[in-house]
Design an enzyme around this catalytic site. Structure first.
Site, PDB file in Angstrom:
ATOM      1  N   THR A  28       0.847  -1.203   0.000  1.00  0.00           N
ATOM      2  CA  THR A  28       0.000   0.000   0.000  1.00  0.00           C
ATOM      3  C   THR A  28       0.878   1.245   0.000  1.00  0.00           C
ATOM      4  OG1 THR A  28      -1.769  -1.157   1.150  1.00  0.00           O
ATOM      5  CG2 THR A  28      -1.748   1.239   1.361  1.00  0.00           C
ATOM      6  N   SER A  30       2.077   5.152  -2.183  1.00  0.00           N
ATOM      7  CA  SER A  30       2.323   5.703  -3.520  1.00  0.00           C
ATOM      8  C   SER A  30       3.384   4.907  -4.286  1.00  0.00           C
ATOM      9  CB  SER A  30       2.744   7.173  -3.405  1.00  0.00           C
ATOM     10  OG  SER A  30       3.892   7.304  -2.597  1.00  0.00           O
ATOM     11  N   GLU A 105      -0.535  -5.335   5.954  1.00  0.00           N
ATOM     12  CA  GLU A 105       0.796  -5.427   5.331  1.00  0.00           C
ATOM     13  C   GLU A 105       1.669  -6.431   6.069  1.00  0.00           C
ATOM     14  OE1 GLU A 105       1.303  -0.933   3.466  1.00  0.00           O
ATOM     15  OE2 GLU A 105       1.833  -1.263   5.554  1.00  0.00           O
ATOM     16  N   LYS A 123      14.009   7.447   2.378  1.00  0.00           N
ATOM     17  CA  LYS A 123      13.480   6.530   3.398  1.00  0.00           C
ATOM     18  C   LYS A 123      14.579   5.794   4.165  1.00  0.00           C
ATOM     19  CE  LYS A 123       9.208   7.256   1.939  1.00  0.00           C
ATOM     20  NZ  LYS A 123       8.371   6.242   1.361  1.00  0.00           N
TER      21      LYS A 123
HETATM   22  C1  5RP Z   1       1.325   2.053   4.196  1.00  0.00           C
HETATM   23  C2  5RP Z   1       2.799   1.964   4.210  1.00  0.00           C
HETATM   24  C3  5RP Z   1       3.523   2.506   3.019  1.00  0.00           C
HETATM   25  O1  5RP Z   1       4.266   1.472   2.456  1.00  0.00           O
HETATM   26  C4  5RP Z   1       4.422   3.599   3.457  1.00  0.00           C
HETATM   27  O2  5RP Z   1       3.647   4.589   4.110  1.00  0.00           O
HETATM   28  C5  5RP Z   1       5.179   4.215   2.279  1.00  0.00           C
HETATM   29  O3  5RP Z   1       4.295   4.909   1.477  1.00  0.00           O
HETATM   30  P1  5RP Z   1       4.792   5.739   0.220  1.00  0.00           P
HETATM   31  O4  5RP Z   1       5.321   4.758  -0.781  1.00  0.00           O
HETATM   32  O5  5RP Z   1       3.569   6.469  -0.243  1.00  0.00           O
HETATM   33  O6  5RP Z   1       5.863   6.690   0.717  1.00  0.00           O
HETATM   34  O7  5RP Z   1       3.416   1.467   5.122  1.00  0.00           O
HETATM   35  O8  5RP Z   1       0.767   1.602   5.404  1.00  0.00           O
END
Ligand code: 5RP
Length: 232
Positions: A28, A30, A105, A123
């Site tokens: 989940t 982007s 997840e 990240k």
């Molecule tokens: C959702 C998550 C997503 O993987 C995490 O927030 C990263 O999101 P993005 O790819 O939008 O930065 O843990 O629960």
């Protein structure tokens, strides 16, 4: 490369790990959504996969793009999960749950033989904790649970603001009907100890520390993609 291009790059490298006939967990967020878009193109060109989504949001996108879906009960053992992360360290420990889907997840990742994390360089951290740790809690007794989380964290030397996540005018509600407590502890030097301690609190449904679940991270930066693997 801008931020979106980096996400697409990481997703494209992850797609190289997908083989015909695989049972996939689909994350989940982007970055995971960029993966779904690339996967959908492959499916349209004949790739056969069966996918278990980690959220209603991901399920909707898969349906829209023609990616075949199954429930985790139909496919209880998966070959590979591809998912994003809010933080990843050099030992493939993660903070997840920024999108509020951490429970599904984690269940899906744990049911998978392998988990590949896709992310951009922003990240990557030396020590987890810059991103507030999402803790999924049952609405029943939420104040007691919050106090228990505070006391547990304090025993491990962790303090900081905690806030229930909001959405619009109200509280954010997960797909499972729970609340999210975002805990800004700052650096978490012993993520394993915190993970175990949080799991002992009855009102905590799950937390966003993912330890010993990811097997590979594909990290995209301006110059291309690199990997962090479990052997590092
Ligand atoms: C959702 C998550 C997503 O993987 C995490 O927030 C990263 O999101 P993005 O790819 O939008 O930065 O843990 O629960």
């Amino acid at each position: 490369m801008d931020a979106r291009e980096m996400k697409i790059k990481a997703a494209a490298v992850a797609l190289e790990h997908v083989e015909d006939g695989m049972r996939l967990g689909i994350g989940t967020g982007s970055t995971a959504e960029e993966f779904v878009r690339l996967l959908a193109e492959k499916v349209a060109n004949g790739l056969k996969v069966e996918c278990v989504p980690t959220s209603e949001r991901t399920a909707r996108l898969c349906v829209e793009l023609g990616v075949p879906l199954k429930s985790l009960d139909e496919l209880p053992q998966l070959d590979l999960t591809i998912d994003g992360a809010d933080e990843v360290d050099g030992h493939l420990r993660l903070i997840k749950g920024g999108g509020g889907a951490l429970l599904r997840e984690k269940i899906v990742a744990a049911a998978s033989a392998r988990m590949i994390v896709i992310a951009d360089e922003s990240k990557v951290v030396d020590t987890l904790g810059r991103f507030p740790l999402p803790i999924e809690i049952n609405p029943f007794g939420q104040v007691s649970t919050r106090i228990a989380v505070e006391k547990t964290a304090e025993r491990l030397g962790l303090t900081g603001q905690m806030a229930l996540r909001t959405s619009g005018d109200g509280l954010f509600m997960t797909d499972g009907g729970h609340l999210i407590l975002d805990a800004s502890f700052g650096r978490i030097p012993d993520a394993e100890a915190l993970a175990i301690a949080l799991n002992t609190i009855p009102g905590v449904v799950e937390h966003g520390l993912f330890i010993d679940l990811a097997t590979l991270a594909i990290i995209a930066g301006p110059a291309g993609a690199r990997v962090i693997d479990a052997k590092n």
